[in-house]
Scaffold this motif. Structure first.
Motif, PDB file in Angstrom:
ATOM      1  N   MET A   1     -14.478   2.304  16.005  1.00 47.47           N
ATOM      2  CA  MET A   1     -14.967   1.011  15.521  1.00 47.47           C
ATOM      3  C   MET A   1     -14.948   0.980  13.997  1.00 47.47           C
ATOM      4  O   MET A   1     -14.563  -0.027  13.393  1.00 47.47           O
ATOM      5  CB  MET A   1     -16.377   0.726  16.039  1.00 47.47           C
ATOM      6  CG  MET A   1     -16.953  -0.579  15.518  1.00 47.47           C
ATOM      7  SD  MET A   1     -15.942  -2.049  15.861  1.00 47.47           S
ATOM      8  CE  MET A   1     -16.485  -2.444  17.498  1.00 47.47           C
ATOM      9  N   ASP A   2     -15.336   2.073  13.367  1.00 46.74           N
ATOM     10  CA  ASP A   2     -15.288   2.130  11.896  1.00 46.74           C
ATOM     11  C   ASP A   2     -13.858   1.948  11.395  1.00 46.74           C
ATOM     12  O   ASP A   2     -13.627   1.229  10.413  1.00 46.74           O
ATOM     13  CB  ASP A   2     -15.863   3.453  11.388  1.00 46.74           C
ATOM     14  CG  ASP A   2     -17.372   3.541  11.548  1.00 46.74           C
ATOM     15  OD1 ASP A   2     -18.014   2.482  11.752  1.00 46.74           O
ATOM     16  OD2 ASP A   2     -17.906   4.662  11.477  1.00 46.74           O
ATOM     17  N   ARG A   3     -12.900   2.589  12.058  1.00 46.94           N
ATOM     18  CA  ARG A   3     -11.498   2.423  11.669  1.00 46.94           C
ATOM     19  C   ARG A   3     -11.074   0.965  11.805  1.00 46.94           C
ATOM     20  O   ARG A   3     -10.369   0.433  10.943  1.00 46.94           O
ATOM     21  CB  ARG A   3     -10.607   3.307  12.535  1.00 46.94           C
ATOM     22  CG  ARG A   3     -10.657   4.760  12.174  1.00 46.94           C
ATOM     23  CD  ARG A   3      -9.623   5.564  12.977  1.00 46.94           C
ATOM     24  NE  ARG A   3      -9.999   6.956  12.956  1.00 46.94           N
ATOM     25  CZ  ARG A   3     -10.588   7.603  13.962  1.00 46.94           C
ATOM     26  NH1 ARG A   3     -10.827   6.994  15.097  1.00 46.94           N
ATOM     27  NH2 ARG A   3     -10.919   8.870  13.828  1.00 46.94           N
ATOM     28  N   ARG A   4     -11.508   0.321  12.881  1.00 45.14           N
ATOM     29  CA  ARG A   4     -11.151  -1.087  13.101  1.00 45.14           C
ATOM     30  C   ARG A   4     -11.748  -1.966  12.004  1.00 45.14           C
ATOM     31  O   ARG A   4     -11.099  -2.876  11.481  1.00 45.14           O
ATOM     32  CB  ARG A   4     -11.628  -1.545  14.471  1.00 45.14           C
ATOM     33  CG  ARG A   4     -11.273  -2.984  14.730  1.00 45.14           C
ATOM     34  CD  ARG A   4     -11.455  -3.388  16.183  1.00 45.14           C
ATOM     35  NE  ARG A   4     -10.990  -4.769  16.298  1.00 45.14           N
ATOM     36  CZ  ARG A   4     -11.739  -5.771  16.714  1.00 45.14           C
ATOM     37  NH1 ARG A   4     -12.965  -5.559  17.119  1.00 45.14           N
ATOM     38  NH2 ARG A   4     -11.254  -6.992  16.761  1.00 45.14           N
ATOM     39  N   ILE A   5     -13.014  -1.729  11.672  1.00 45.71           N
ATOM     40  CA  ILE A   5     -13.678  -2.527  10.634  1.00 45.71           C
ATOM     41  C   ILE A   5     -12.980  -2.344   9.287  1.00 45.71           C
ATOM     42  O   ILE A   5     -12.720  -3.319   8.574  1.00 45.71           O
ATOM     43  CB  ILE A   5     -15.175  -2.150  10.540  1.00 45.71           C
ATOM     44  CG1 ILE A   5     -15.920  -2.616  11.797  1.00 45.71           C
ATOM     45  CG2 ILE A   5     -15.813  -2.736   9.294  1.00 45.71           C
ATOM     46  CD1 ILE A   5     -17.330  -2.078  11.918  1.00 45.71           C
ATOM     47  N   VAL A   6     -12.653  -1.116   8.933  1.00 47.69           N
ATOM     48  CA  VAL A   6     -12.004  -0.846   7.648  1.00 47.69           C
ATOM     49  C   VAL A   6     -10.612  -1.473   7.609  1.00 47.69           C
ATOM     50  O   VAL A   6     -10.219  -2.083   6.609  1.00 47.69           O
ATOM     51  CB  VAL A   6     -11.957   0.673   7.363  1.00 47.69           C
ATOM     52  CG1 VAL A   6     -11.081   0.989   6.165  1.00 47.69           C
ATOM     53  CG2 VAL A   6     -13.373   1.204   7.154  1.00 47.69           C
TER      54      VAL A   6
END
Length: 158
Positions: free
Chosen positions: A123-128
């Protein structure tokens, strides 16, 4: 009409008016105090989703871009999330086993937490990656909104 009969009728009328007026006031107060549904009551008690709150700061076209990737992400990460939750539940259900195997339970919980961590990283990768597509002003506003602490709504005391 006799005086005692008139006083009795006036008293009965007054009691009826007080009863009806009290019912209206009580209904009005109850309507304002009670949530509209059990779902609304639960929504009022839980903290707001910081990501959804941050997305609301963006223009509609940016929110649409976020939603376009949501299905693929859910298809990929959904089973992993369910697996992690299932591992944790299964480990906790084993608390009543005799003999209780602490090492196996801790290993199962560790596997569950590792899967949860991997999901959070995804999810962090998607947000970034999404933030990288935004213009600088929107990216800054999005980051500021994500950084806000999660606030619980004030609970009313009875």
């Amino acid at each position: 009409m006799s005086r005692p009969l008139l006083l009795g009728a006036l008293f009965a009328s007054l009691a009826l008016n007080v009863f009806i007026g009290g019912a209206f006031v009580g209904a009005h107060l109850a309507k304002n105090k009670a949530p509209t549904s059990p779902v609304a009551a639960r929504l009022d008690e839980r903290p707001r989703n910081p990501l959804m709150m941050a997305l609301r700061t963006l223009p509609p076209e940016a929110r649409k871009a976020w939603r376009e990737g949501a299905r693929d992400f859910a298809v990929t990460q959904g089973p992993r999330t369910r697996q992690a939750r299932g591992l944790a539940r299964e480990a906790m259900r084993g608390f009543g086993a005799e003999p209780f195997d602490q090492a196996a339970t801790l290993a199962a919980l560790e596997a569950a937490r590792k899967a949860e961590y991997e999901n959070r990283l995804a999810m962090d990768r998607r947000i970034v990656a999404f933030a990288a597509t935004l213009p600088q002003e929107q990216r800054a506003a999005f980051g500021d909104a994500l950084a806000q602490p999660v606030m619980r709504p004030e609970r009313q005391r009875d």
